[in-house]
Design a protein around this motif. Sequence first.
Motif, PDB file in Angstrom:
ATOM      1  N   TYR A  68       0.823  -1.215   0.000  1.00  0.00           N
ATOM      2  CA  TYR A  68       0.000   0.000   0.000  1.00  0.00           C
ATOM      3  C   TYR A  68       0.858   1.265   0.000  1.00  0.00           C
ATOM      4  O   TYR A  68       0.539   2.240  -0.677  1.00  0.00           O
ATOM      5  N   SER A  69       1.932   1.227   0.767  1.00  0.00           N
ATOM      6  CA  SER A  69       2.800   2.418   0.825  1.00  0.00           C
ATOM      7  C   SER A  69       3.463   2.685  -0.526  1.00  0.00           C
ATOM      8  O   SER A  69       3.655   3.837  -0.914  1.00  0.00           O
ATOM      9  N   SER A  70       3.800   1.610  -1.245  1.00  0.00           N
ATOM     10  CA  SER A  70       4.391   1.786  -2.580  1.00  0.00           C
ATOM     11  C   SER A  70       3.399   2.442  -3.532  1.00  0.00           C
ATOM     12  O   SER A  70       3.764   3.323  -4.311  1.00  0.00           O
ATOM     13  N   VAL A  71       2.155   2.009  -3.458  1.00  0.00           N
ATOM     14  CA  VAL A  71       1.124   2.585  -4.325  1.00  0.00           C
ATOM     15  C   VAL A  71       0.931   4.069  -4.006  1.00  0.00           C
ATOM     16  O   VAL A  71       0.839   4.905  -4.914  1.00  0.00           O
ATOM     17  N   ARG A  72       0.885   4.417  -2.718  1.00  0.00           N
ATOM     18  CA  ARG A  72       0.720   5.825  -2.339  1.00  0.00           C
ATOM     19  C   ARG A  72       1.918   6.662  -2.802  1.00  0.00           C
ATOM     20  O   ARG A  72       1.751   7.765  -3.314  1.00  0.00           O
ATOM     21  N   ARG A  73       3.117   6.117  -2.642  1.00  0.00           N
ATOM     22  CA  ARG A  73       4.324   6.848  -3.052  1.00  0.00           C
ATOM     23  C   ARG A  73       4.332   7.059  -4.567  1.00  0.00           C
ATOM     24  O   ARG A  73       4.565   8.166  -5.043  1.00  0.00           O
ATOM     25  N   ILE A  74       4.050   6.006  -5.321  1.00  0.00           N
ATOM     26  CA  ILE A  74       4.034   6.120  -6.786  1.00  0.00           C
ATOM     27  C   ILE A  74       2.923   7.051  -7.238  1.00  0.00           C
ATOM     28  O   ILE A  74       3.101   7.844  -8.172  1.00  0.00           O
ATOM     29  N   SER A  75       1.781   6.981  -6.565  1.00  0.00           N
ATOM     30  CA  SER A  75       0.668   7.874  -6.901  1.00  0.00           C
ATOM     31  C   SER A  75       1.065   9.336  -6.692  1.00  0.00           C
ATOM     32  O   SER A  75       0.759  10.201  -7.514  1.00  0.00           O
ATOM     33  N   GLY A  76       1.738   9.611  -5.588  1.00  0.00           N
ATOM     34  CA  GLY A  76       2.220  10.979  -5.331  1.00  0.00           C
ATOM     35  C   GLY A  76       3.244  11.426  -6.367  1.00  0.00           C
ATOM     36  O   GLY A  76       3.214  12.565  -6.829  1.00  0.00           O
ATOM     37  N   ASN A  77       4.139  10.510  -6.741  1.00  0.00           N
ATOM     38  CA  ASN A  77       5.135  10.841  -7.770  1.00  0.00           C
ATOM     39  C   ASN A  77       4.476  11.106  -9.120  1.00  0.00           C
ATOM     40  O   ASN A  77       4.875  12.017  -9.850  1.00  0.00           O
ATOM     41  N   LEU A  78       3.450  10.320  -9.429  1.00  0.00           N
ATOM     42  CA  LEU A  78       2.724  10.516 -10.685  1.00  0.00           C
ATOM     43  C   LEU A  78       2.037  11.876 -10.705  1.00  0.00           C
ATOM     44  O   LEU A  78       2.098  12.603 -11.708  1.00  0.00           O
ATOM     45  N   ALA A  79       1.412  12.242  -9.605  1.00  0.00           N
ATOM     46  CA  ALA A  79       0.753  13.558  -9.527  1.00  0.00           C
ATOM     47  C   ALA A  79       1.787  14.679  -9.673  1.00  0.00           C
ATOM     48  O   ALA A  79       1.531  15.677 -10.357  1.00  0.00           O
ATOM     49  N   ASN A  80       2.937  14.514  -9.066  1.00  0.00           N
ATOM     50  CA  ASN A  80       4.007  15.515  -9.164  1.00  0.00           C
ATOM     51  C   ASN A  80       4.489  15.658 -10.604  1.00  0.00           C
ATOM     52  O   ASN A  80       4.664  16.779 -11.104  1.00  0.00           O
ATOM     53  N   VAL A  81       4.692  14.534 -11.292  1.00  0.00           N
ATOM     54  CA  VAL A  81       5.135  14.571 -12.688  1.00  0.00           C
ATOM     55  C   VAL A  81       4.067  15.216 -13.571  1.00  0.00           C
ATOM     56  O   VAL A  81       4.381  16.006 -14.464  1.00  0.00           O
ATOM     57  N   GLU A  82       2.807  14.907 -13.311  1.00  0.00           N
ATOM     58  CA  GLU A  82       1.721  15.526 -14.087  1.00  0.00           C
ATOM     59  C   GLU A  82       1.734  17.040 -13.938  1.00  0.00           C
ATOM     60  O   GLU A  82       1.572  17.765 -14.925  1.00  0.00           O
ATOM     61  N   LEU A  83       1.942  17.519 -12.726  1.00  0.00           N
ATOM     62  CA  LEU A  83       1.999  18.971 -12.499  1.00  0.00           C
ATOM     63  C   LEU A  83       3.209  19.596 -13.193  1.00  0.00           C
ATOM     64  O   LEU A  83       3.102  20.668 -13.807  1.00  0.00           O
ATOM     65  N   GLN A  84       4.358  18.943 -13.100  1.00  0.00           N
ATOM     66  CA  GLN A  84       5.561  19.460 -13.754  1.00  0.00           C
ATOM     67  C   GLN A  84       5.394  19.501 -15.269  1.00  0.00           C
ATOM     68  O   GLN A  84       5.764  20.481 -15.917  1.00  0.00           O
ATOM     69  N   THR A 153       7.957   4.643 -14.526  1.00  0.00           N
ATOM     70  CA  THR A 153       7.871   3.373 -15.247  1.00  0.00           C
ATOM     71  C   THR A 153       8.647   2.289 -14.515  1.00  0.00           C
ATOM     72  O   THR A 153       8.157   1.160 -14.354  1.00  0.00           O
ATOM     73  N   THR A 154       9.838   2.641 -14.050  1.00  0.00           N
ATOM     74  CA  THR A 154      10.650   1.679 -13.299  1.00  0.00           C
ATOM     75  C   THR A 154       9.944   1.255 -12.017  1.00  0.00           C
ATOM     76  O   THR A 154       9.875   0.059 -11.692  1.00  0.00           O
ATOM     77  N   ASP A 155       9.410   2.225 -11.278  1.00  0.00           N
ATOM     78  CA  ASP A 155       8.695   1.908 -10.031  1.00  0.00           C
ATOM     79  C   ASP A 155       7.485   1.024 -10.300  1.00  0.00           C
ATOM     80  O   ASP A 155       7.220   0.073  -9.550  1.00  0.00           O
ATOM     81  N   LEU A 156       6.748   1.329 -11.361  1.00  0.00           N
ATOM     82  CA  LEU A 156       5.563   0.522 -11.685  1.00  0.00           C
ATOM     83  C   LEU A 156       5.957  -0.891 -12.122  1.00  0.00           C
ATOM     84  O   LEU A 156       5.260  -1.860 -11.782  1.00  0.00           O
ATOM     85  N   ASN A 157       7.029  -1.021 -12.863  1.00  0.00           N
ATOM     86  CA  ASN A 157       7.496  -2.349 -13.264  1.00  0.00           C
ATOM     87  C   ASN A 157       7.909  -3.167 -12.041  1.00  0.00           C
ATOM     88  O   ASN A 157       7.591  -4.361 -11.948  1.00  0.00           O
ATOM     89  N   ASP A 158       8.618  -2.536 -11.112  1.00  0.00           N
ATOM     90  CA  ASP A 158       9.025  -3.227  -9.879  1.00  0.00           C
ATOM     91  C   ASP A 158       7.807  -3.644  -9.055  1.00  0.00           C
ATOM     92  O   ASP A 158       7.745  -4.758  -8.532  1.00  0.00           O
ATOM     93  N   LEU A 159       6.860  -2.730  -8.941  1.00  0.00           N
ATOM     94  CA  LEU A 159       5.637  -3.030  -8.180  1.00  0.00           C
ATOM     95  C   LEU A 159       4.876  -4.182  -8.830  1.00  0.00           C
ATOM     96  O   LEU A 159       4.425  -5.108  -8.136  1.00  0.00           O
ATOM     97  N   ALA A 160       4.733  -4.156 -10.143  1.00  0.00           N
ATOM     98  CA  ALA A 160       4.016  -5.224 -10.848  1.00  0.00           C
ATOM     99  C   ALA A 160       4.732  -6.560 -10.663  1.00  0.00           C
ATOM    100  O   ALA A 160       4.073  -7.598 -10.472  1.00  0.00           O
ATOM    101  N   ALA A 161       6.054  -6.548 -10.682  1.00  0.00           N
ATOM    102  CA  ALA A 161       6.807  -7.790 -10.484  1.00  0.00           C
ATOM    103  C   ALA A 161       6.587  -8.331  -9.066  1.00  0.00           C
ATOM    104  O   ALA A 161       6.405  -9.554  -8.872  1.00  0.00           O
ATOM    105  N   ARG A 162       6.579  -7.450  -8.055  1.00  0.00           N
ATOM    106  CA  ARG A 162       6.343  -7.879  -6.683  1.00  0.00           C
ATOM    107  C   ARG A 162       4.936  -8.432  -6.519  1.00  0.00           C
ATOM    108  O   ARG A 162       4.718  -9.448  -5.839  1.00  0.00           O
TER     109      ARG A 162
END
Length: 169
Positions: A68-84, A153-162
């Motif tokens: 769950y923490s990985s999903v929240r972290r990646i979600s926050g990073n995705l929102a940050n990238v979208e804003l940038q 992409t790297t974080d999502l690939n790692d999460l999907a593998a886990r």
Amino acid sequence: MKEFFLSWAITLSGVSFSDLLEGYGVGIGLYLALAIIQAVAGFRLSVLARRLESSRKAIVARKLQGEYSSVRRISGNLANVELQLDTFFDALFKLIVALFILSLIMFAYALTHQSIVLYNWALWLILAYLLLAPLLIFYFSSRYIRKKCEPLTTDLNDLAARVQSAAFK
């Protein structure tokens, strides 16, 4: 060397504005095509968001509380990238519109002054503006977008593998 360059630059090229009209059409088309960058990047972000949502659903379905923490972290990073990228796209759009308007003005001038023969420096400057500048903008914008999306992409690939490895335990 300096004298050679100066004599070359002020030499008439033998090319008139009427000879460049096709080049103007290509250049204007390239500036219009730069708008595609935003569509492609928007699609890329939507794919990342969809992958994140799919991973989140798999984590909930398999009751993998540790992820769950990985999903929240990646979600926050995705929102940050979208804003940038949104800020980047605003600036890029303004630049592209300004360059496009300038190319239309140049095209109108070329149409009304077709018989003017260009100096070498002017010919190369126009060709660089019409053909090289849009390609460079496309290349560097694409690199910037890729650089911003690559860690996600790297974080999502790692999460999907886990998640997949946990499913087969």
